[in-house]
Scaffold this motif. Structure first.
Motif, PDB file in Angstrom:
ATOM      1  N   GLY A 149     119.573  45.578 -38.468  1.00 46.56           N
ATOM      2  CA  GLY A 149     119.250  45.863 -39.867  1.00 46.56           C
ATOM      3  C   GLY A 149     120.118  46.976 -40.427  1.00 46.56           C
ATOM      4  N   PHE A 150     120.321  48.032 -39.631  1.00 42.37           N
ATOM      5  CA  PHE A 150     121.188  49.128 -40.053  1.00 42.37           C
ATOM      6  C   PHE A 150     122.621  48.631 -40.264  1.00 42.37           C
ATOM      7  CE2 PHE A 150     124.122  52.590 -38.958  1.00 42.37           C
ATOM      8  CZ  PHE A 150     123.798  53.485 -39.967  1.00 42.37           C
ATOM      9  N   PHE A 208     126.753  45.880 -46.262  1.00 39.39           N
ATOM     10  CA  PHE A 208     126.466  45.634 -47.672  1.00 39.39           C
ATOM     11  C   PHE A 208     126.951  46.788 -48.547  1.00 39.39           C
ATOM     12  CE2 PHE A 208     123.526  46.203 -51.262  1.00 39.39           C
ATOM     13  CZ  PHE A 208     123.791  45.040 -51.956  1.00 39.39           C
ATOM     14  N   PHE A 209     126.602  48.026 -48.177  1.00 44.72           N
ATOM     15  CA  PHE A 209     126.987  49.177 -48.996  1.00 44.72           C
ATOM     16  C   PHE A 209     128.498  49.418 -48.970  1.00 44.72           C
ATOM     17  CE2 PHE A 209     122.451  50.240 -48.424  1.00 44.72           C
ATOM     18  CZ  PHE A 209     122.097  50.208 -49.762  1.00 44.72           C
ATOM     19  N   SER A 216     130.764  47.064 -48.666  1.00 42.81           N
ATOM     20  CA  SER A 216     131.386  46.026 -49.490  1.00 42.81           C
ATOM     21  C   SER A 216     131.255  46.360 -50.978  1.00 42.81           C
ATOM     22  CB  SER A 216     130.792  44.653 -49.187  1.00 42.81           C
ATOM     23  OG  SER A 216     129.439  44.592 -49.589  1.00 42.81           O
ATOM     24  N   ILE A 228     123.717  45.540 -40.978  1.00 45.50           N
ATOM     25  CA  ILE A 228     123.797  44.681 -42.166  1.00 45.50           C
ATOM     26  C   ILE A 228     123.764  45.530 -43.433  1.00 45.50           C
ATOM     27  CG2 ILE A 228     122.554  42.935 -43.504  1.00 45.50           C
ATOM     28  CD1 ILE A 228     121.829  41.624 -40.802  1.00 45.50           C
ATOM     29  N   GLY A 229     122.893  46.542 -43.462  1.00 43.30           N
ATOM     30  CA  GLY A 229     122.837  47.434 -44.623  1.00 43.30           C
ATOM     31  C   GLY A 229     124.136  48.186 -44.821  1.00 43.30           C
ATOM     32  N   LEU A 230     124.727  48.666 -43.733  1.00 46.04           N
ATOM     33  CA  LEU A 230     125.995  49.387 -43.807  1.00 46.04           C
ATOM     34  C   LEU A 230     127.109  48.485 -44.342  1.00 46.04           C
ATOM     35  CD1 LEU A 230     127.452  52.045 -43.150  1.00 46.04           C
ATOM     36  CD2 LEU A 230     127.925  51.096 -40.887  1.00 46.04           C
TER      37      LEU A 230
END
Length: 122
Positions: A14-15, A21-22, A24, A17-19
């Motif tokens: 989860g961390f 996303f931010f 990008s 995927i969040g990283l």
């Protein structure tokens, strides 16, 4: 009392995927700046259009990886120093590639200057 070993992996995923996303989103916001930086790093942009092409600088960036630091060849890659090829043959190889060498490494408008520079290597 056994703990579930999947929980830490799910948290890390989860961390991650969040990283991604931010990061990008950050890239989308700076795409014009990054494009301008890439043009300058590749020798493109205004410097190339102003007629300030430096064949040796391009060779240092794109040719030494295969042909060696002194352009005398290494392994399956031939020497550029004292090449028996004519200037027209060099232009053809620069434009279209040959063997392991891809075409298009030199901008089309600078092929003549690059071929003359390769022929001048002694």
């Amino acid at each position: 009392m056994k703990k579930n070993p999947i929980i830490p992996f799910l948290l890390i995923m989860g961390f991650g995927i969040g990283l991604i996303f931010f990061l990008s989103i950050q890239g989308v916001n700076n795409k014009e700046e990054m494009a301008a930086t890439e043009e300058n790093a590749e020798g493109g942009g205004e410097a190339a259009s102003a007629g300030e092409f430096d064949p040796e600088a391009l060779a240092q960036g794109k040719c030494i990886g295969c042909h060696g630091n002194s352009y005398e060849g290494q392994g399956a890659f031939p020497s550029l120093v004292g090449t028996p090829l004519s200037e027209d043959e060099i232009k053809d190889i620069l434009a279209n590639g040959k063997g392991a060498m891809p075409g298009g490494l030199v901008p089309t408008e600078n092929i003549d200057a690059m071929a003359a520079w390769v022929k001048s290597l002694e």
